[in-house]
Scaffold this motif. Sequence first.
Motif, PDB file in Angstrom:
ATOM      1  N   VAL A  10      -5.178  46.232 -22.244  1.00 18.20           N
ATOM      2  CA  VAL A  10      -5.608  47.077 -21.123  1.00 18.20           C
ATOM      3  C   VAL A  10      -6.596  48.142 -21.581  1.00 18.20           C
ATOM      4  N   GLN A  11      -6.299  48.801 -22.704  1.00 11.86           N
ATOM      5  CA  GLN A  11      -7.162  49.840 -23.254  1.00 11.86           C
ATOM      6  C   GLN A  11      -7.573  49.458 -24.675  1.00 11.86           C
ATOM      7  N   PRO A  15      -8.092  54.261 -28.463  1.00 10.85           N
ATOM      8  CA  PRO A  15      -8.586  54.493 -27.104  1.00 10.85           C
ATOM      9  C   PRO A  15      -9.793  55.414 -27.108  1.00 10.85           C
ATOM     10  N   GLY A  19      -4.708  56.945 -23.323  1.00 14.33           N
ATOM     11  CA  GLY A  19      -4.092  55.733 -23.860  1.00 14.33           C
ATOM     12  C   GLY A  19      -3.097  56.071 -24.952  1.00 14.33           C
ATOM     13  N   GLU A  22      -1.993  53.075 -27.159  1.00 15.04           N
ATOM     14  CA  GLU A  22      -3.106  52.652 -28.009  1.00 15.04           C
ATOM     15  C   GLU A  22      -3.355  53.654 -29.137  1.00 15.04           C
ATOM     16  N   VAL A  45      -9.626  43.556 -24.439  1.00 17.29           N
ATOM     17  CA  VAL A  45      -9.755  44.339 -23.207  1.00 17.29           C
ATOM     18  C   VAL A  45     -10.714  43.641 -22.256  1.00 17.29           C
ATOM     19  N   HIS A  47     -10.952  44.471 -18.150  1.00 19.90           N
ATOM     20  CA  HIS A  47     -11.479  45.409 -17.157  1.00 19.90           C
ATOM     21  C   HIS A  47     -10.719  46.734 -17.128  1.00 19.90           C
ATOM     22  N   ARG A  48      -9.832  46.946 -18.116  1.00 15.67           N
ATOM     23  CA  ARG A  48      -9.026  48.172 -18.186  1.00 15.67           C
ATOM     24  C   ARG A  48      -8.147  48.348 -16.950  1.00 15.67           C
ATOM     25  N   ARG A  49      -7.620  47.245 -16.456  1.00 18.86           N
ATOM     26  CA  ARG A  49      -6.670  47.294 -15.354  1.00 18.86           C
ATOM     27  C   ARG A  49      -5.291  46.939 -15.891  1.00 18.86           C
TER      28      ARG A  49
END
Length: 240
Positions: A10-11, A15, A19, A22, A45, A47-49
Motif C-alpha cells: 500500500v505504501q 514511506p 506510514g 512501513e 505499491v 495506487h496507495r489504496r
Amino acid sequence: MRVVLVGGGVQPIPPTGYGGVERFLDDLRRALEADGVEVVVLNRVRHRRTRDEIPFALEVPRALRRERYDVVHAHTPVVANRLALGNIPFVYTSHSRHWYYRERLSHRWGYWLERRAVRRARVTVALTEPLARTMRGAVRAPSPLPIEVVPIGVDTEAFRPDWAARTGRRALGVGVVLPFKRWHLAAAALRGTGVTLRLAGPAPSAEYADRVRAAGEGVEILGEVDEASLRRLYAESDVL
C-alpha cells in the motif's frame, strides 16, 4: 541468515510521509542489516489504496519462489493469511487496531483476519504485553500460542531531546487523525492544563478534525510532515 520482510503493498518502504508500519519495517531492516543479517524487502505499491493489499498478497507466494530465504516475516493480516493458505511458514507481527476497535463490518473482518494470522503463524510478535494478553484471550488454539513480546525500538541517535527547545507545555501525537486514534480524548484531557496538543499526520476527515479541536484548547493539526520536521517535533515536545 536471510530474512524476507513482507510489506503490505500500500505504501512504499521507507514511506514518503504517513506510514507507521512501513517506517517500522524500514527501521527493522536497517537494524537487522547492522547485525549482519541479509534482508530482502518484498513490497509492490500500485495506487496507495488500502485495497491494493489484496492483489499484492496474491502475488507474494510467486515472488517468494524466486527468493532464497530462512525466515519470512509478515506485517499485515491479508499477506499473513495468504502465506498460511500457501503453507508457507512465517513470523507475524501485528500492528492492527482491530484487536481493540471494531465498530464497522470491515473492522470485524480485519479482526477475523488478525486472529487467523496469529493462529497460523510459527511465532507472533506482540509489540506490548497487554496486546499479547489480548491475543491469547481472543485466539482459540489447541496449544499455547507462540507469542513473543518485542517492544518497538527507538533510534536514539535520530530521536534525541532538544532540552533548550522544550517549554514544558507541548504534547505531540503522531498518526492519522481519525476517530479510532481517540485524539479527541487526548485533547479533552489536556484542556485547562496550558499544554498544547500538536498532531502530525494526515487528517482525511474535516469533521473529526473539528471535533478534536473543539474537545481541547489550542489544538494544532499539522497534517503530514517530512522526516526532518517530525524529528524536530519529537525533540521539542514534552509529552508524547
